[in-house]
Design an enzyme around this catalytic site. Structure first.
Site: not given
Ligand SMILES: *Cc1c(COP(=O)(O)O)cnc(C)c1O
Length: 405
Positions: A259-260, A298, A302, A331-332
């Site tokens: 799941e990239p 970001r 972070y 405005c932050e």
């Molecule tokens: C956010 C997320 C991802 C993707 O994460 P990356 O760091 O962008 O690769 C994959 N799986 C799940 C369940 C997520 O919440």
């Protein structure tokens, strides 16, 4: 070389640019690393949800990892096959669960026992079986930023191994649930392999245990999280990543799901912003630009670092630099793109700053704060640029309120 100046002239500023050729290369790299194995690359839609970006991965045979029903609908709309769509996330409403079952996606990821019971209930009311997977939290420190760490019991995500066993046993007996997958995702921007290897080993053992209970797990979903280079990080190579996962699985017959998000799209994205003016408060130098935290959150959220390239409209020497904060108009005090960055002293109004590696969690986290319209998005493919999302107008921003005054 991308001609950023021309793109700003053509489409305005600020602007997001995505290099689709780069996205394709990253996708191919992952596929190659797992060659010879059953594999589904389910793109994490939340990292960059533009329909054209998703469609591009659909054309490559990718799937989608979605964290809301809105993302599931985006994935379907963009042409991702329903049997390649996963619905994850720590809290799903009954309506979302119902729609996911009706649309017959690959599976729903369960993150608690309570959620399993809701899914069972919804499935029963629909008279349809729900395919499920369980997100297991291996309690391993992913060694990343605490806001994007998810694999420890102190994080809200997933269930522990013992709870997952109870869920699988219950689901196997249920008339309305069909356990087909096993999932973990320990965090984002991972740069060390060992937490992934340790997690895969723990969850791989669980997979064997489940198979011994005749729970037929077909999908081993290792989540996303592979880190990218923003500055001088040394990250994980797809080859080492694949080896770590494949060595754990041995000859188990499962389809591996990745799941990239960030890995596929971060480095191929650029956020372009233009200099408004420079100011000094005491000794402190500020460059005020037209892009802000509502466009790219970001750095503010972070403290993330993005490399920035400086391009002048004039033919001038940019080699002399001094330290400055690059800030937006919002405005932050937290509104900045970079702090204490070496910026050319000759920079002036209209010059362009190219914020790099902005393809993931850039536009998708953007908002309308301060009544700023979201910026346009541009795709670059084989040297040709095309718009893939219009710049929002004032009329777009007030469309849902206007009728009530
Ligand atoms: C956010 C997320 C991802 C993707 O994460 P990356 O760091 O962008 O690769 C994959 N799986 C799940 C369940 C997520 O919440």
């Amino acid at each position: 070389m991308i001609n950023f100046k021309n793109l700003v002239e053509k489409y305005g500023s600020p602007l997001y640019i995505y290099d689709f050729n780069h996205f394709n290369e990253r996708f191919a790299e992952l596929r190659k690393a797992f060659r010879g194995n059953k594999l589904l690359i389910a793109y994490a839609v939340k990292s960059n949800s533009n329909l054209s970006v998703i469609k591009n991965f659909a054309k490559l045979g990718g799937g989608a990892d979605c964290v809301s029903i809105g993302e599931v609908k985006r994935a379907l709309k963009a042409g991702i096959e329903k049997y390649r769509i996963i619905f994850s996330g720590v809290g799903k409403s009954d309506n979302e669960i119902r729609e996911a079952i009706e649309r017959d996606i690959l599976f729903i990821n369960i993150e608690s026992e309570a959620e399993m019971l809701r899914i069972e209930n919804v499935a029963k009311n629909l008279g349809r079986e729900a395919r499920i997977s369980v997100r297991v939290n291996p309690n391993i420190d992913p060694q990343t930023h605490p806001y994007i760490s998810t694999g420890l019991h102190e994080n809200k995500f997933g269930v522990d191994i013992e709870t997952s066993k109870r869920i699988y046993i219950y689901a196997k007996r249920s008339e309305w649930l069909k356990p087909v997958g096993l999932h973990f995702h320990i965090g984002s921007q991972l740069t060390k392999l060992s937490p992934i290897r340790d997690s895969a080993e723990k969850i791989g053992n669980l997979l064997r245990h489940l198979k011994s209970l005749e729970i037929d797990i077909k999908f081993f979903d290792v989540g996303g999280g592979i880190g990218v280079k923003y500055c001088d990080e040394v990250t994980i190579s797809p080859k080492d990543y694949a080896e770590a996962i494949l060595s754990v699985l041995g000859n188990l017959d499962v389809t591996i799901i990745l799941e990239p998000g960030r890995f596929l799209v971060a480095n191929g994205g650029y956020f372009l912003t233009s200099v408004l003016y420079e100011k000094k408060n005491g000794n402190k130098r500020f460059i005020v630009v037209d892009g802000a935290m509502n466009d790219l959150l970001r750095p503010s959220l972070y403290g993330a670092f993005h490399d920035i390239e400086f391009i002048s409209n004039k033919d001038i020497d940019l080699s002399e630099k001094s330290s400055a904060d690059i800030v937006g108009p919002i405005c932050e005090s937290g509104d900045f793109l970079a702090k204490n960055r070496d910026v050319p002293v000759a920079i002036s109004h209209g010059d362009i700053f190219v914020v790099k590696s902005a393809g993931a969690y850039g536009f998708s986290m953007s908002s309308n704060y301060n009544t700023r319209g979201r910026v346009a998005e541009i795709a670059l493919e084989n040297g040709v640029d095309r718009i893939i999302r219009d710049r929002e107008t004032f009329e777009d921003l007030i469309a849902l309120e206007d009728k009530y005054i």
